[in-house]
Write an enzyme that holds these catalytic residues in place. Sequence first.
Site, PDB file in Angstrom:
ATOM      1  N   ASP A  91       2.504   5.819  -7.548  1.00 41.89           N
ATOM      2  CA  ASP A  91       3.832   5.684  -6.944  1.00 41.89           C
ATOM      3  C   ASP A  91       4.957   5.701  -7.981  1.00 41.89           C
ATOM      4  OD1 ASP A  91       2.574   5.234  -4.418  1.00 41.89           O
ATOM      5  OD2 ASP A  91       2.148   3.186  -5.082  1.00 41.89           O
ATOM      6  N   HIS A 135       0.876  -1.191   0.000  1.00 45.51           N
ATOM      7  CA  HIS A 135       0.000   0.000   0.000  1.00 45.51           C
ATOM      8  C   HIS A 135       0.911   1.239   0.000  1.00 45.51           C
ATOM      9  CE1 HIS A 135      -3.474   2.427   0.450  1.00 45.51           C
ATOM     10  NE2 HIS A 135      -3.792   2.219   1.715  1.00 45.51           N
ATOM     11  N   HIS A 153      -2.831  -1.744 -10.508  1.00 43.34           N
ATOM     12  CA  HIS A 153      -3.700  -1.224  -9.449  1.00 43.34           C
ATOM     13  C   HIS A 153      -4.919  -2.127  -9.335  1.00 43.34           C
ATOM     14  CE1 HIS A 153      -6.361   1.547  -7.265  1.00 43.34           C
ATOM     15  NE2 HIS A 153      -5.246   2.115  -6.846  1.00 43.34           N
TER      16      HIS A 153
END
Length: 385
Positions: free
Chosen positions: A326, A225, A271
């Site tokens: 990210d 996460h 994702h």
Amino acid sequence: MSEEILFEITKNNLETGMRGYPVGFCPTSFVDPQKGLFYRGEPISELYTQSPEQVIFLLLNGHEPSDIELAEFKKNLGERSQLSQAVTKHIQAMPRAGHPMKLFCSSLLLLGMLEGRGDYKEDCMSVIAKLPMLVATVINYHAGWGETPKPDTDLGYMENFAHMLNVPSVSKEQLAEVMRLFNVLHYDHGGGNLSTFVGKAVASGLEDMYGSLCSAMCGLAGPRHGKANQDCLVFVKEVLDSVGENASVADVEKLIRDRLSNKQLIFGFGHAVLRAEDARATIFYDYSKEHFSDHPLVKIALLLREAGPKVLKENPKISNPYPNVDAMSGTLLTAAGFGFPEYYTVLFGLSRCVGIATQIVYERTQARDGKGTPIVRPKYIYRPM
Ligand code: MLT
């Protein structure tokens, strides 16, 4: 709402992280698989240039603030923004061992012990106001960067954070702008991301705001996460070391293929919900191209953006081969002078607590005509092993 069937559960839905399984309503944000993140129905691509105060107001109230509302909101945040000396003293008495997320999670509990009011709405506003100083204190102490200055009420929410962060040799103006962008893009991501789900589940037992946020942040701390942003920057650096800053897309493509055949991870792609490039990543890429196109890590991250999906698409088992948030956030922070990856997840937490606190207020005080949602208690099927 009519009694329509939203989802039928079969054995195949078990032990899948509850993927796609609806469990409630989320009024603050949603994630469209193709278009990405929306706050209160507005696409993030139309909100990311606004001030943190404007966007936080929108998340909390469901509408954009008028000039008067915004001025009052900023004043309210400013008045609540300073930590008591007791909180600072106790944070600085904790060990600095281990990952700074441990210190951040503990400091949320500490803040609740010393300053919590036991009222979800009141604590939501206070914790949002105090987060910049709390996180600056955690990072300054953990990094050995000295005493944290007091907030300056003439500065905006994230300008204040940049002012309080004693990060060495960096342009505070540049840092504040990149921190603003990072902060606004990470507030909320639907109701079901792990940290948000955990925070709401703990609050459903009527734990207070601070304990619920602490548990949520423990959820964020894991590498699948929130800590993915730190790991991703380490990966981009490894790629740079291996191919050099003048590499071509073909060089990076080869590196990805080699890593995959050696069963090594490729960070920053995929994702649970998204099936296209993450809208937040697109904003980070555009910003980085505009401001830091000559930075070696930015060059590599842009090559990964091209080569990654090309290679990953070849594997039919990969449902989303595109970059997520990210993929670029740590590279941008580094290019802007904050090259301290162990604090990236704490920065994610500084932002995400806003959305989680807002969703907790909804579930505890507004859901089900004000009765609140019941304690979370899903069913597990007994199966002797
Ligand atoms: C997030 O922002 O929370 C991550 O993209 C993960 C998620 O949405 O599940």
